[in-house]
Design a protein around this motif. Structure first.
Motif, short mmCIF file in Angstrom:
data_model
loop_
_atom_site.label_atom_id
_atom_site.label_comp_id
_atom_site.label_asym_id
_atom_site.label_seq_id
_atom_site.Cartn_x
_atom_site.Cartn_y
_atom_site.Cartn_z
N ASP A 147 -8.32 14.34 -1.36
CA ASP A 147 -8.32 14.28 -3.18
C ASP A 147 -9.95 14.24 -2.94
OD1 ASP A 147 -5.95 15.64 -3.57
OD2 ASP A 147 -5.01 13.12 -4.46
N PHE A 148 -10.21 12.85 -2.79
CA PHE A 148 -11.46 12.91 -2.47
C PHE A 148 -12.98 12.60 -1.10
CE2 PHE A 148 -9.06 9.07 -4.19
CZ PHE A 148 -9.33 8.48 -5.65
N GLY A 149 -11.85 14.19 -0.32
CA GLY A 149 -12.81 14.50 0.18
C GLY A 149 -12.51 13.19 1.50
N ASP A 150 -11.66 12.66 2.13
CA ASP A 150 -12.06 11.71 2.93
C ASP A 150 -10.61 12.82 4.17
OD1 ASP A 150 -9.59 10.13 5.40
OD2 ASP A 150 -10.35 8.91 4.31
N LYS A 151 -11.05 13.09 5.56
CA LYS A 151 -10.64 13.79 6.66
C LYS A 151 -9.05 13.68 6.44
CE LYS A 151 -14.49 16.32 5.64
NZ LYS A 151 -14.47 17.55 4.63
N SER A 152 -8.75 12.29 6.46
CA SER A 152 -7.19 11.92 6.70
C SER A 152 -6.33 12.21 6.86
CB SER A 152 -7.05 10.77 6.47
OG SER A 152 -7.15 10.29 4.83
N ALA A 153 -4.94 12.68 6.61
CA ALA A 153 -3.75 12.98 6.84
C ALA A 153 -2.86 12.19 6.37
CB ALA A 153 -3.04 13.81 7.74
N ASP A 154 -3.51 11.62 5.09
CA ASP A 154 -2.56 10.07 4.81
C ASP A 154 -2.19 10.33 3.57
OD1 ASP A 154 -3.54 8.92 7.06
OD2 ASP A 154 -4.93 7.48 6.36
N VAL A 155 -1.27 9.36 3.31
CA VAL A 155 -0.65 9.76 1.60
C VAL A 155 -0.81 7.65 1.32
CG1 VAL A 155 1.86 8.82 2.43
CG2 VAL A 155 1.37 9.58 0.22
N GLY A 156 -1.16 7.45 0.20
CA GLY A 156 -1.54 6.05 -0.35
C GLY A 156 0.20 6.34 -1.53
N VAL A 157 0.26 4.87 -1.16
CA VAL A 157 1.32 4.34 -2.29
C VAL A 157 0.74 2.35 -2.59
CG1 VAL A 157 3.43 3.67 -2.82
CG2 VAL A 157 3.01 5.33 -0.90
N GLU A 158 0.25 2.69 -4.60
CA GLU A 158 0.26 1.27 -4.57
C GLU A 158 0.92 1.08 -5.19
OE1 GLU A 158 -4.04 -0.37 -4.85
OE2 GLU A 158 -3.64 0.86 -6.05
N LEU A 159 0.79 -0.54 -5.19
CA LEU A 159 1.55 -0.81 -6.55
C LEU A 159 0.92 -2.14 -7.22
CD1 LEU A 159 4.44 -1.07 -8.42
CD2 LEU A 159 4.80 -2.91 -6.38
N THR A 160 0.48 -2.30 -8.54
CA THR A 160 -0.35 -3.04 -8.99
C THR A 160 0.57 -3.64 -10.78
OG1 THR A 160 -0.91 -1.14 -11.02
CG2 THR A 160 -2.43 -2.01 -8.42
N ALA A 161 0.72 -4.78 -10.96
CA ALA A 161 0.76 -5.19 -12.16
C ALA A 161 0.13 -6.77 -12.33
CB ALA A 161 2.29 -5.59 -11.79
N SER A 162 -0.03 -7.15 -13.77
CA SER A 162 -0.70 -8.33 -14.00
C SER A 162 0.17 -9.33 -15.59
CB SER A 162 -2.35 -8.10 -14.60
OG SER A 162 -2.89 -8.85 -15.03
N HIS A 163 0.11 -9.97 -15.53
CA HIS A 163 1.53 -11.22 -16.46
C HIS A 163 -0.65 -11.44 -17.21
CE1 HIS A 163 5.12 -11.59 -14.68
NE2 HIS A 163 4.11 -11.88 -13.32
N ASP A 164 -1.87 -11.77 -16.79
CA ASP A 164 -2.95 -11.88 -17.61
C ASP A 164 -3.49 -11.54 -18.33
OD1 ASP A 164 -1.63 -13.78 -18.11
OD2 ASP A 164 -2.03 -14.82 -15.98
N GLY A 165 -3.51 -9.45 -17.64
CA GLY A 165 -4.82 -8.95 -17.49
C GLY A 165 -4.88 -7.43 -17.85
N GLU A 166 -4.86 -6.27 -17.45
CA GLU A 166 -4.16 -4.96 -17.68
C GLU A 166 -4.23 -4.39 -15.75
OE1 GLU A 166 -5.92 -2.64 -20.40
OE2 GLU A 166 -6.16 -4.16 -21.98
N ALA A 167 -3.27 -3.64 -15.75
CA ALA A 167 -3.01 -2.97 -14.72
C ALA A 167 -2.50 -1.95 -14.75
CB ALA A 167 -1.77 -3.86 -13.46
N GLY A 168 -2.71 -0.47 -14.04
CA GLY A 168 -2.24 0.46 -14.39
C GLY A 168 -2.62 1.57 -13.28
N CYS A 169 -1.93 2.80 -13.09
CA CYS A 169 -2.54 3.39 -11.60
C CYS A 169 -3.73 3.77 -11.84
CB CYS A 169 -1.26 5.26 -11.95
SG CYS A 169 0.64 4.87 -11.94
#
Length: 169
Positions: A147-169
C-alpha cells in the motif's frame, strides 16, 4: 527495514512533502516535548510481543520480521510481525477479519482501499481492532507494505497499547 519503521518512514516522507516547514509533525523525528515511554509501557512491550494474535497468519505465509519496543516519540508500547508472500490482499484481509474477531477483538475500522498516492497518511492500517489488555485499550492493526509502494508481498500485523500515552492503529 522493520514494519513500524517502514510505515513511519513512508508516512513521514509524505507528511514532509505536504507540510514543508511545519516542525510539529509528530513521530517523524525526536521532538523535545515528546512524551517518551513510561516504565510501565516499557514493561508492557515484551508482553504485547507474546499476544497470540501476532502469530496468526494466512496459510502459506512465513515469518519475515518481528519487533517489539516502546515508541519514544509517541509514548506507547508496540509489537508486530510481517509475514512474507501473501497471494491475495483481499483473502488476507478476510483471514485477519475472521481470525481477530474469533479471538475476541472488536473491529474498529476497515479501510478496503490502499493508501492514496498523494496526501497525508494518518494510518496505513487496512483493519483496526480493539480489545482491553492489561487494563488498557490495545489496538491490532493489519497493513500491507505494498500500500506504500513497497514491492513485497507481505502483510504486517501490529499491536499497540499504552498505560500512559496514546496508542492507536
Amino acid at each position: 527495514m522493520a514494519g513500524r519503521d517502514h510505515r513511519r518512514a513512508v508516512a513521514c516522507t509524505l507528511a514532509a512533502g505536504v507540510l514543508v516547514g511545519f516542525a510539529g509533525v509528530t513521530g517523524c523525528s525526536v521532538h523535545p516535548d515528546a512524551p517518551g515511554c513510561s516504565d510501565q509501557d516499557k514493561r508492557l512491550a515484551p508482553r504485547l510481543n507474546d499476544v497470540p494474535e501476532l502469530q496468526l497468519h494466512p496459510h502459506g505465509t512465513t515469518l519475515h520480521d518481528q519487533y517489539a519496543g516502546c515508541d519514544q516519540d509517541d509514548g506507547f508500547a508496540h509489537a508486530g510481525r510481517t509475514y512474507r508472500r501473501i497471494e491475495d490482499i483481499d483473502a488476507a484481509t478476510a483471514y485477519y477479519r475472521a481470525a481477530a474477531t474469533t479471538a475476541g477483538w472488536k473491529l474498529e475500522r476497515a479501510d478496503d482501499a490502499p493508501v492514496p498516492p498523494e496526501g497525508l497518511v494518518i494510518s496505513g492500517a487496512r483493519l483496526c481492532f480493539t480489545r482491553t489488555h492489561e487494563g488498557t485499550t490495545s489496538y491490532l492493526a493489519v497493513w500491507f507494505p505494498s500500500d506504500f509502494g513497497d514491492k513485497s508481498a507481505d502483510v504486517g500485523v501490529e499491536l499497540t497499547a499504552s498505560h500512559d500515552g496514546e496508542a492507536g492503529c
